[in-house]
Design a protein around this motif. Structure first.
Motif, short mmCIF file in Angstrom:
data_model
loop_
_atom_site.label_atom_id
_atom_site.label_comp_id
_atom_site.label_asym_id
_atom_site.label_seq_id
_atom_site.Cartn_x
_atom_site.Cartn_y
_atom_site.Cartn_z
N PHE A 75 0.83 -1.20 0.00
CA PHE A 75 0.00 0.00 0.00
C PHE A 75 0.87 1.26 0.00
CE2 PHE A 75 -2.12 3.40 2.36
CZ PHE A 75 -3.19 3.64 1.51
N ILE A 76 1.91 1.26 0.82
CA ILE A 76 2.78 2.44 0.90
C ILE A 76 3.56 2.63 -0.41
CG2 ILE A 76 4.81 3.39 2.08
CD1 ILE A 76 3.62 2.16 4.68
N ILE A 77 3.94 1.55 -1.06
CA ILE A 77 4.60 1.66 -2.36
C ILE A 77 3.64 2.29 -3.38
CG2 ILE A 77 5.38 0.28 -4.35
CD1 ILE A 77 6.86 -1.50 -2.32
N ALA A 78 2.38 1.91 -3.33
CA ALA A 78 1.40 2.42 -4.29
C ALA A 78 0.93 3.84 -3.96
CB ALA A 78 0.20 1.49 -4.35
N LEU A 79 1.06 4.27 -2.72
CA LEU A 79 0.51 5.55 -2.27
C LEU A 79 0.91 6.74 -3.15
CD1 LEU A 79 -1.38 6.44 -0.02
CD2 LEU A 79 0.62 6.81 1.42
N PRO A 80 2.20 6.95 -3.45
CA PRO A 80 2.52 8.09 -4.32
C PRO A 80 1.86 8.00 -5.69
CG PRO A 80 4.51 7.28 -3.26
CD PRO A 80 3.41 6.29 -2.98
N HIS A 81 1.66 6.80 -6.17
CA HIS A 81 1.05 6.63 -7.49
C HIS A 81 -0.44 7.01 -7.47
CE1 HIS A 81 4.64 4.92 -9.34
NE2 HIS A 81 4.88 4.52 -8.11
N PHE A 82 -1.10 6.85 -6.33
CA PHE A 82 -2.47 7.36 -6.19
C PHE A 82 -2.46 8.88 -6.31
CE2 PHE A 82 -3.15 3.44 -3.42
CZ PHE A 82 -3.79 2.73 -4.42
N LEU A 83 -1.46 9.51 -5.69
CA LEU A 83 -1.32 10.96 -5.80
C LEU A 83 -1.07 11.37 -7.25
CD1 LEU A 83 -1.03 13.80 -4.52
CD2 LEU A 83 1.42 13.27 -4.24
N TYR A 84 -0.17 10.66 -7.93
CA TYR A 84 0.10 10.98 -9.34
C TYR A 84 -1.19 10.91 -10.16
CZ TYR A 84 4.89 9.62 -7.92
OH TYR A 84 6.09 9.47 -7.28
#
Length: 195
Positions: free
Chosen positions: A29-38
């Protein structure tokens, strides 16, 4: 609180953490988190500009940096929790091919990342064209080498790290983690290219 401080200090003394042991799901989840922001900024830049009207690009860069710090902290804690020696690597167990793969992937990956900043600048990297900035179109290095050079560079760096620690953590876990990290970059690249 003292137990948390002791746990953090254990990372520097070749012991695994006892409390700060993130699950693979949390790390994912933490790895994916910035990609949700992008994705949010890609699809709804006007909302980001409304929240950060003075300088939405710098706000994005700051949020991106926080995301990277969280990613690497989660991965380091996860890696340390898998090993009896925490973050301490057995350098003598790293073979010459591992060192070479690590150096090649890391150096080429980071050259792509540096190249992207040199080519389109801070504003270009952080979606300035979506956030009201004029960004020049660039066809040269690193865009003439690979599509999405920043993402390719990041993925190569991740796999370079996997090459370095191969054999010092469960290999299936390393492949799944790096594969997932690659997947989120692929999804982000496809979103930017086609949506």
């Amino acid at each position: 609180m003292a137990a948390l401080v002791e746990d953090v200090l254990s990372l520097f003394s070749c012991r695994p953490p006892s409390i700060l042991r993130p699950s693979a799901m949390l790390v994912s989840f933490i790895i994916a988190l910035p990609h949700f922001l992008y994705a949010f900024i890609w699809f709804r830049p006007e909302l980001w500009r409304n929240v950060f009207p003075k300088n939405p690009v710098d706000a994005f860069a700051t949020a991106g940096l926080i995301g990277k710090v969280l990613q690497f902290a989660a991965v380091l804690l996860w890696f340390a929790s898998l090993r009896p020696s925490g973050l301490c690597l057995d350098l003598s167990a790293i073979s010459l091919p591992q060192w070479l793969a690590f150096l090649l992937l890391l150096c080429y990956g980071q050259s792509l990342n540096v190249g992207i900043f040199q080519a389109i600048g801070h504003d270009g990297v952080y979606y300035g064209f979506k956030l009201g900035r004029v960004i020049p179109w660039v066809n040269g290095w690193p865009f003439d080498t690979v599509s999405h050079p920043q993402y390719v560079g990041s993925v190569l760096t991740v796999w370079g790290m996997v090459a370095l620690v191969w054999g010092q953590a469960p290999q299936a876990a390393l492949v799944v983690l790096a594969g997932f990290w690659t997947l989120v970059y692929v999804v982000t690249a496809l979103q930017e290219q086609y949506l």
